[in-house]
Design a protein around this motif. Structure first.
Motif: not given
Length: 253
Positions: A249-252
């Motif tokens: 989620e963080f990378k997206s």
């Protein structure tokens, strides 16, 4: 500048300088962690270096901590422990190094970077150098860096950093709680303070500084075993679905 990061060293006027760099916020992949630990150990053995300055490159983040790309790729316990042992090796190299180490912190620092800043014998920071222990938010916890941070700031402040894993704490907060020794208003003053102190140390007795280092780190003799135990905890937790989902989620974003 290399995509995989690099570590450079220099010795001048009896001051050994170690600089690390990674294009992703000076984060520290596993190989760089082990290279950094080896570099610190070797600099500690070099008779031409009376004192050490540890820094990262650029005016941005001092250290973004662990590499998310590497964390999400871990798929078994042994890989997890091996990765977190990289941070343990760096902290123990700083602890065992017979030379006093000045850490220069020029910007925000997260997780393992806070551990490195805490393991400095004297840490000088820019006023933008906010800190955060984000590990609990990832589903891990600041287990490996915990002893180094708690040693500097005490249990109460370490609890504040560990529990409120999403909030930044200012450089002034870090100074008031003992993690930073000085905070500078601009990068010129930061470099001047680091250089001035390094020059002072380079003129002192290496034997006296070696003995002082032992005194400063008294009570940490069990860290080889302790940090390995902490790496085992993190190595197990990093395999959780919670951690994998958080990083995705963080990378997206």
């Amino acid at each position: 500048m290399p995509d995989n990061g690099e570590i450079t060293t220099n010795i001048e006027n009896n001051i050994g300088t170690i600089e690390f760099y990674h294009p992703k916020g000076n984060s520290l992949p596993g190989k760089m962690l082990r290279d950094l630990a080896d570099t610190i150990t070797q600099m500690g053995k070099n008779p031409d270096a009376y004192a050490i300055v540890l820094k990262s490159r650029g005016d941005g983040a001092f250290c973004a901590g662990a590499s998310f790309d590497e964390l999400i790729a871990i798929d078994n316990y042994q890989e997890g422990k091996h990765f977190f042992m990289g941070f343990a090796l760096v902290l123990n190299a700083m602890r065992q190094c017979p030379k006093l180490t000045i850490v220069r912190v020029q910007g925000k620092t997260v997780g393992g970077g806070v551990g490195i800043a805490s393991a400095g014998d004297y840490t000088i920071a820019h006023e933008s150098a906010a800190i955060k222990l984000s590990e609990l938010a990832l589903g891990i916890g600041p287990f490996v860096v915990g002893p180094a941070v708690e040693r500097k700031v005490g249990t109460s402040a370490f609890s504040t950093l560990s529990v409120d894993a999403s909030s930044w704490n200012s450089a002034e907060w870090a100074r008031e709680n003992g993690l930073f020794s000085k905070v500078c208003e601009n990068h010129f003053d930061l470099d001047e303070k680091v250089e001035s102190l390094a020059k002072q140390l380079a003129g002192y007795s290496p034997d006296a500084m070696k003995e002082l280092k032992k005194v400063l780190w008294k009570g940490t003799e069990n860290w080889d075993e302790l940090l390995e135990e902490r790496a085992e905890i993190s190595g197990r937790l990093v395999l959780s679905d919670f951690t994998k989902n958080f990083i995705e989620e963080f990378k997206s974003k």
